[in-house]
Scaffold this motif. Structure first.
Motif, PDB file in Angstrom:
ATOM      1  N   PRO A 125       0.800  -1.237   0.000  1.00 38.97           N
ATOM      2  CA  PRO A 125       0.000   0.000   0.000  1.00 38.97           C
ATOM      3  C   PRO A 125       0.824   1.275   0.000  1.00 38.97           C
ATOM      4  CG  PRO A 125      -0.896  -1.594   1.557  1.00 38.97           C
ATOM      5  CD  PRO A 125       0.391  -2.153   1.075  1.00 38.97           C
ATOM      6  N   LEU A 126       1.825   1.348   0.867  1.00 38.71           N
ATOM      7  CA  LEU A 126       2.608   2.575   0.949  1.00 38.71           C
ATOM      8  C   LEU A 126       3.386   2.818  -0.339  1.00 38.71           C
ATOM      9  CD1 LEU A 126       3.381   4.965   2.676  1.00 38.71           C
ATOM     10  CD2 LEU A 126       5.230   3.607   3.674  1.00 38.71           C
ATOM     11  N   VAL A 127       3.872   1.740  -0.955  1.00 37.04           N
ATOM     12  CA  VAL A 127       4.610   1.874  -2.210  1.00 37.04           C
ATOM     13  C   VAL A 127       3.688   2.406  -3.308  1.00 37.04           C
ATOM     14  CG1 VAL A 127       5.838   0.614  -4.017  1.00 37.04           C
ATOM     15  CG2 VAL A 127       6.271   0.082  -1.614  1.00 37.04           C
ATOM     16  N   LEU A 128       2.451   1.882  -3.368  1.00 35.34           N
ATOM     17  CA  LEU A 128       1.487   2.349  -4.360  1.00 35.34           C
ATOM     18  C   LEU A 128       1.170   3.825  -4.158  1.00 35.34           C
ATOM     19  CD1 LEU A 128      -0.485   1.826  -6.684  1.00 35.34           C
ATOM     20  CD2 LEU A 128      -2.165   1.065  -4.986  1.00 35.34           C
ATOM     21  N   ALA A 129       0.925   4.222  -2.912  1.00 35.95           N
ATOM     22  CA  ALA A 129       0.626   5.629  -2.632  1.00 35.95           C
ATOM     23  C   ALA A 129       1.803   6.526  -2.975  1.00 35.95           C
ATOM     24  CB  ALA A 129       0.242   5.786  -1.154  1.00 35.95           C
ATOM     25  N   MET A 130       3.023   6.068  -2.655  1.00 32.04           N
ATOM     26  CA  MET A 130       4.209   6.852  -2.978  1.00 32.04           C
ATOM     27  C   MET A 130       4.387   6.990  -4.490  1.00 32.04           C
ATOM     28  SD  MET A 130       6.899   5.339  -0.168  1.00 32.04           S
ATOM     29  CE  MET A 130       8.288   6.081  -1.033  1.00 32.04           C
ATOM     30  N   MET A 150      -5.331   2.926  -2.889  1.00 30.55           N
ATOM     31  CA  MET A 150      -4.757   1.740  -2.277  1.00 30.55           C
ATOM     32  C   MET A 150      -5.692   1.101  -1.259  1.00 30.55           C
ATOM     33  SD  MET A 150      -2.049   3.619   0.291  1.00 30.55           S
ATOM     34  CE  MET A 150      -2.164   2.601   1.743  1.00 30.55           C
ATOM     35  N   TRP A 151      -6.836   1.746  -0.950  1.00 32.97           N
ATOM     36  CA  TRP A 151      -7.662   1.250   0.150  1.00 32.97           C
ATOM     37  C   TRP A 151      -8.891   0.462  -0.286  1.00 32.97           C
ATOM     38  CZ3 TRP A 151      -4.502   2.643   4.006  1.00 32.97           C
ATOM     39  CH2 TRP A 151      -4.805   2.138   5.262  1.00 32.97           C
ATOM     40  N   TRP A 152      -9.465   0.793  -1.450  1.00 34.55           N
ATOM     41  CA  TRP A 152     -10.714   0.132  -1.829  1.00 34.55           C
ATOM     42  C   TRP A 152     -10.582  -1.378  -2.019  1.00 34.55           C
ATOM     43  CZ3 TRP A 152     -10.957  -2.655  -6.271  1.00 34.55           C
ATOM     44  CH2 TRP A 152     -10.016  -2.383  -7.270  1.00 34.55           C
ATOM     45  N   PRO A 153      -9.434  -1.935  -2.486  1.00 34.54           N
ATOM     46  CA  PRO A 153      -9.378  -3.384  -2.701  1.00 34.54           C
ATOM     47  C   PRO A 153      -9.600  -4.211  -1.438  1.00 34.54           C
ATOM     48  CG  PRO A 153      -7.558  -2.296  -3.831  1.00 34.54           C
ATOM     49  CD  PRO A 153      -8.191  -1.286  -2.952  1.00 34.54           C
ATOM     50  N   TRP A 154      -9.249  -3.663  -0.273  1.00 30.43           N
ATOM     51  CA  TRP A 154      -9.439  -4.425   0.959  1.00 30.43           C
ATOM     52  C   TRP A 154     -10.926  -4.611   1.267  1.00 30.43           C
ATOM     53  CZ3 TRP A 154      -5.071  -6.597   2.419  1.00 30.43           C
ATOM     54  CH2 TRP A 154      -3.869  -5.980   2.051  1.00 30.43           C
ATOM     55  N   TYR A 155     -11.727  -3.620   0.953  1.00 33.02           N
ATOM     56  CA  TYR A 155     -13.174  -3.748   1.156  1.00 33.02           C
ATOM     57  C   TYR A 155     -13.788  -4.639   0.091  1.00 33.02           C
ATOM     58  CZ  TYR A 155     -12.907  -0.272   4.787  1.00 33.02           C
ATOM     59  OH  TYR A 155     -12.598   0.368   5.960  1.00 33.02           O
ATOM     60  N   THR A 156     -13.225  -4.603  -1.098  1.00 36.86           N
ATOM     61  CA  THR A 156     -13.701  -5.511  -2.141  1.00 36.86           C
ATOM     62  C   THR A 156     -13.496  -6.958  -1.726  1.00 36.86           C
ATOM     63  OG1 THR A 156     -13.260  -3.921  -3.909  1.00 36.86           O
ATOM     64  CG2 THR A 156     -13.385  -6.240  -4.531  1.00 36.86           C
ATOM     65  N   ARG A 157     -12.327  -7.286  -1.243  1.00 40.76           N
ATOM     66  CA  ARG A 157     -12.028  -8.650  -0.817  1.00 40.76           C
ATOM     67  C   ARG A 157     -12.909  -9.071   0.358  1.00 40.76           C
ATOM     68  NH1 ARG A 157     -10.287 -13.021  -3.027  1.00 40.76           N
ATOM     69  NH2 ARG A 157      -8.618 -11.841  -4.050  1.00 40.76           N
ATOM     70  N   LEU A 158     -13.106  -8.177   1.327  1.00 39.52           N
ATOM     71  CA  LEU A 158     -13.936  -8.492   2.493  1.00 39.52           C
ATOM     72  C   LEU A 158     -15.380  -8.770   2.091  1.00 39.52           C
ATOM     73  CD1 LEU A 158     -14.517  -8.549   5.589  1.00 39.52           C
ATOM     74  CD2 LEU A 158     -14.883  -6.071   5.442  1.00 39.52           C
TER      75      LEU A 158
END
Length: 277
Positions: A125-130, A150-158
């Motif tokens: 995540p941090l690498v993607l944001a950077m 970088m945050w939406w995929p975690w909710y998609t998986r959940l």
């Protein structure tokens, strides 16, 4: 609701988390009234009082240009909380919608959506944001967009995993039999049963978003001066350790309090959800 509050208030960790979060939120809301020098949150210099150790009236000391560190720390909470709320307000609907579509519809829709999600999840995540911030101008808006990406995929998986299990339940089959549309089944039948898990993750993620945003600012890719930001304050003060220790210690403690409070409350909500299930 009464039973939920009763269980939460009997848990010392959840009460501690609520108190810490309450202090952070209230201090951010009423920053104009509780800070001794509200003007120091902006482009103000006072070289006559620069780099003062903690004392009265500067209980956190002053920074290199004489601004009150307590004032800037409290106002930095406003920026951190605003970023966290905006990022989750954008990322959660996107991730939840994609997760529902993939989990309920299945087939090629599931394959395409989840493979795209896996691509994003495979990048730290941090690498993607950077990487995103390296391509864009380091502004507040671009910082929010970078963290959201970088945050939406975690909710998609959940939600995908939850929806796959819920679509086999009797209430979903009953809705399908009486002719309910796919949108109705997804958003009126399945989604309400996913809300507790989503809310729990949002509570935990609020602390992580604040930490990631602070990390970007620490690297010079987040909120830019003179806007007060906890990460950039820690980065600026780290150059003068250990002599001017207060420049780093107090903003660092502010990050710790916010992240710790949200994590404690999130853990309590997760335990409560497991008990109710």
């Amino acid at each position: 609701m009464k039973r939920t509050l009763y269980i939460l208030l009997r848990n010392p960790l959840s009460v501690t988390g609520l108190i810490l979060i309450g202090l952070v939120v209230l201090s951010a809301i009423f920053a104009d009234f509780i800070t001794p020098f509200p003007s120091h949150a902006g482009a103000v210099v006072d070289f006559a009082n620069n780099n003062r150790a903690p004392g009265w009236p500067n209980i956190f000391g002053t920074d290199l240009v004489g601004r009150d560190l307590f004032t800037r720390t409290i106002y930095a909470y406003r920026v951190s909380l605003m970023l966290g709320v905006v990022v989750l307000a954008i990322a959660v609907p996107i991730g939840v919608t994609i997760g529902l579509l993939a989990g309920y519809l299945g087939g090629w829709v599931e394959y395409v959506l989840m493979r795209v999600t896996d691509v994003f999840l495979s990048i730290p995540p941090l690498v993607l944001a950077m990487s995103i911030m390296g391509l864009l101008e380091p502004t507040l808006t671009n910082g929010m967009l970078a963290v959201t990406a970088m945050w939406w995929p975690w909710y998609t998986r959940l939600v995908y995993n939850l929806a796959r299990g819920e679509k086999e339940e009797g209430y979903v089959l009953a809705a399908e039999i009486i002719g309910a549309s796919k949108l109705h089944v997804m958003f009126r039948e399945i989604l309400p049963n996913c809300v507790p898990s989503i809310v729990t993750k949002m509570t935990l993620d609020m602390g992580f978003v604040i930490l990631i945003v602070s990390s970007l600012s620490f690297l010079g890719l987040g909120v830019q001066p003179p806007t007060p930001d906890l990460g950039s304050m820690v980065a600026d003060g780290a150059k003068y350790l250990p002599d001017a220790w207060w420049l780093t210690v107090f903003p660092g403690l502010a990050i710790l309090i916010a992240v710790f409070g949200f994590n404690l409350l999130g853990d309590a909500l997760r335990d409560l959800l497991e008990v109710q299930q």
